[in-house]
Design an enzyme around this catalytic site. Structure first.
Site, PDB file in Angstrom:
ATOM      1  N   ASP A 265      -5.153  -9.122   7.840  1.00  0.00           N
ATOM      2  CA  ASP A 265      -4.645  -9.733   6.782  1.00  0.00           C
ATOM      3  C   ASP A 265      -3.365 -10.623   6.856  1.00  0.00           C
ATOM      4  O   ASP A 265      -2.674 -11.006   5.949  1.00  0.00           O
ATOM      5  CB  ASP A 265      -4.319  -8.543   5.568  1.00  0.00           C
ATOM      6  CG  ASP A 265      -3.503  -7.447   6.296  1.00  0.00           C
ATOM      7  OD1 ASP A 265      -2.809  -7.680   7.368  1.00  0.00           O
ATOM      8  OD2 ASP A 265      -3.198  -6.548   5.647  1.00  0.00           O
ATOM      9  N   SER A 266      -3.044 -10.533   8.256  1.00  0.00           N
ATOM     10  CA  SER A 266      -2.038 -11.475   8.622  1.00  0.00           C
ATOM     11  C   SER A 266      -2.156 -12.856   8.242  1.00  0.00           C
ATOM     12  O   SER A 266      -1.356 -13.924   8.374  1.00  0.00           O
ATOM     13  CB  SER A 266      -1.546 -11.484  10.023  1.00  0.00           C
ATOM     14  OG  SER A 266      -2.840 -11.548  10.941  1.00  0.00           O
TER      15      SER A 266
ATOM     16  N   ASP B 264      -9.673  -6.643   8.071  1.00  0.00           N
ATOM     17  CA  ASP B 264      -8.701  -5.606   7.547  1.00  0.00           C
ATOM     18  C   ASP B 264      -9.088  -5.439   6.033  1.00  0.00           C
ATOM     19  O   ASP B 264      -9.392  -6.344   5.446  1.00  0.00           O
ATOM     20  CB  ASP B 264      -7.402  -6.357   7.705  1.00  0.00           C
ATOM     21  CG  ASP B 264      -6.326  -5.915   8.640  1.00  0.00           C
ATOM     22  OD1 ASP B 264      -6.618  -4.587   9.176  1.00  0.00           O
ATOM     23  OD2 ASP B 264      -5.507  -6.438   8.861  1.00  0.00           O
TER      24      ASP B 264
ATOM     25  N   LYS C 150     -10.452  -2.247   9.084  1.00  0.00           N
ATOM     26  CA  LYS C 150      -9.325  -1.536   9.527  1.00  0.00           C
ATOM     27  C   LYS C 150      -8.451  -1.198   8.431  1.00  0.00           C
ATOM     28  O   LYS C 150      -8.300  -2.071   7.568  1.00  0.00           O
ATOM     29  CB  LYS C 150      -8.367  -2.623  10.716  1.00  0.00           C
ATOM     30  CG  LYS C 150      -7.141  -1.883  11.095  1.00  0.00           C
ATOM     31  CD  LYS C 150      -6.554  -2.678  12.077  1.00  0.00           C
ATOM     32  CE  LYS C 150      -5.908  -3.893  12.021  1.00  0.00           C
ATOM     33  NZ  LYS C 150      -4.766  -3.866  10.971  1.00  0.00           N
TER      34      LYS C 150
ATOM     35  N   GLU D 116      -4.394   0.668   7.155  1.00  0.00           N
ATOM     36  CA  GLU D 116      -3.309   1.171   7.598  1.00  0.00           C
ATOM     37  C   GLU D 116      -2.874   2.421   6.932  1.00  0.00           C
ATOM     38  O   GLU D 116      -3.095   2.782   5.863  1.00  0.00           O
ATOM     39  CB  GLU D 116      -2.067   0.020   7.234  1.00  0.00           C
ATOM     40  CG  GLU D 116      -2.253  -1.536   7.916  1.00  0.00           C
ATOM     41  CD  GLU D 116      -1.117  -2.279   7.524  1.00  0.00           C
ATOM     42  OE1 GLU D 116      -0.049  -1.894   6.786  1.00  0.00           O
ATOM     43  OE2 GLU D 116      -1.463  -3.647   7.831  1.00  0.00           O
TER      44      GLU D 116
ATOM     45  N   GLU E 105       1.184  -0.263  16.221  1.00  0.00           N
ATOM     46  CA  GLU E 105       2.089  -1.423  16.347  1.00  0.00           C
ATOM     47  C   GLU E 105       3.752  -1.003  16.136  1.00  0.00           C
ATOM     48  O   GLU E 105       4.000  -0.165  15.247  1.00  0.00           O
ATOM     49  CB  GLU E 105       1.643  -2.148  14.951  1.00  0.00           C
ATOM     50  CG  GLU E 105       2.636  -3.447  14.938  1.00  0.00           C
ATOM     51  CD  GLU E 105       2.089  -4.423  13.558  1.00  0.00           C
ATOM     52  OE1 GLU E 105       1.289  -4.217  12.950  1.00  0.00           O
ATOM     53  OE2 GLU E 105       2.872  -5.427  13.320  1.00  0.00           O
TER      54      GLU E 105
HETATM   55  O1  KIV Z   1      -3.264  -8.301  10.105  1.00  0.00           O
HETATM   56  C1  KIV Z   1      -3.335  -8.287  11.500  1.00  0.00           C
HETATM   57  O2  KIV Z   1      -3.267  -9.263  12.083  1.00  0.00           O
HETATM   58  C2  KIV Z   1      -2.883  -6.959  12.270  1.00  0.00           C
HETATM   59  C3  KIV Z   1      -2.400  -7.150  13.673  1.00  0.00           C
HETATM   60  C4  KIV Z   1      -1.352  -7.459  13.678  1.00  0.00           C
HETATM   61  C5  KIV Z   1      -2.639  -5.996  14.241  1.00  0.00           C
HETATM   62  O3  KIV Z   1      -3.094  -6.016  11.520  1.00  0.00           O
END
Ligand code: KIV
Length: 289
Positions: A66-67, A105, A135, A137, A204
């Protein structure tokens, strides 16, 4: 199994219609899980089809992070990222890859309310993208959700330590685990998510001893980012490590000079347009005869 014609190699195991040099089998979640303590796992973020094609042969996992909110859309943080964005970019990355397992994510707000909400969101993401896993968090609090998803056929990668979706609680992206109490809590988070069935976990932005302790204590592979070389693998945001941005966090090593390359190419293009050397004869169509 594969069928081959003169122009196209069709990989029937992945149903990919695009030509690929050799039919390949994607890495599966169980194979990734078995890499605990073995050859380090290579993971990078990917958001687009072309980047996925370039990264795929060299990576074990591609993370549609989600970055993308910051990297692609210029958002201040990941909180505003939506399911629709994750679905569109996840599907593009699956289309551009053959070998790596694709992990998508779960965006903020799509899984925290209940295991049922998380199942609905995760199933939607997997159906829309064709990715292998999601994924999310969080630690202890999310362990029942991880167990719920895993037992219902959805592989989950956990994410502990610095969890960027919690930026409004944390107040920033500083390293985590500086106090004994916080360090203990992060280790407990990692153990809880691993015991709940996470097939791997991102650690992280933590003090290195915490990442080392977690890697020793949990059954699943750990993937570090600002964590430790002793993790079972590493992940970076691709655009960071390619050098697209001027400023990057301490834990990023720039393996490329992408911003300079883009600037040089654009300068050349602008010069070519302005002095009329572009387009040249090679780029133009002329009537025959
Ligand atoms: O969103 C993302 O790119 C991430 C990584 C930095 C692990 O969660």
């Amino acid at each position: 199994m594969s069928t081959t014609s003169k122009t196209l190699t069709l990989d029937t195991s992945t149903s990919r219609a695009n030509p690929t040099p050799k039919p390949m089998k994607r890495l599966t979640v169980p194979r990734i899980r078995r890499r605990k303590g073995e050859e380090p796992l290579v993971m990078l973020t990917a958001y687009t089809v072309r980047m996925a094609q370039l990264l795929d042969p060299h990576c074990d996992m591609l993370l549609v992070g989600d970055s993308l909110g910051q990297v692609i859309y210029g958002l201040p943080h990941t909180v505003a990222v939506t399911m629709d964005l994750m679905c569109a970019h996840g599907a593009a990355v699956v289309r551009g890859s053959y070998h790596a397992a694709v992990v998508v994510d779960m965006p903020f707000g799509s899984y925290e309310a209940s295991p049922e909400q998380a199942f609905e969101s995760a199933a939607h993401l997997l159906k829309e993208t064709g990715a292998a896993a999601v994924k999310l968090e969080g630690g202890k609090v999310l362990a029942p959700t991880i167990e719920f998803l895993t037992k219902r056929g959805i592989p989950v990668m956990a994410h502990v330590g610095l969890t960027p979706q919690a930026v409004n609680i944390l107040g920033g992206y500083g390293v985590r685990g500086k106090s004994d109490e916080e360090a203990k809590s992060i280790v407990e988070d990692a153990i809880a998510t691993s015991q709940a069935g996470a097939f791997a976990m991102v650690i992280e932005g933590v003090l290195e001893p915490i990442a080392i302790e977690i890697t020793k204590k949990v059954a699943c592979p750990t993937i570090g980012i600002g964590a430790s070389a002793e993790c079972d693998g590493q992940v970076l945001v691709t655009e960071d490590m390619l050098g697209l941005f001027e400023r990057t966090p301490k834990f990023v090593k720039k393996f490329g000079t992408m911003a300079d390359n883009v600037e040089d190419a654009v300068k050349e293009y602008a010069k070519g347009v302005r002095d009329r050397s572009f387009p040249g004869p090679e780029q133009l169509y002329q009537p025959k005869g």
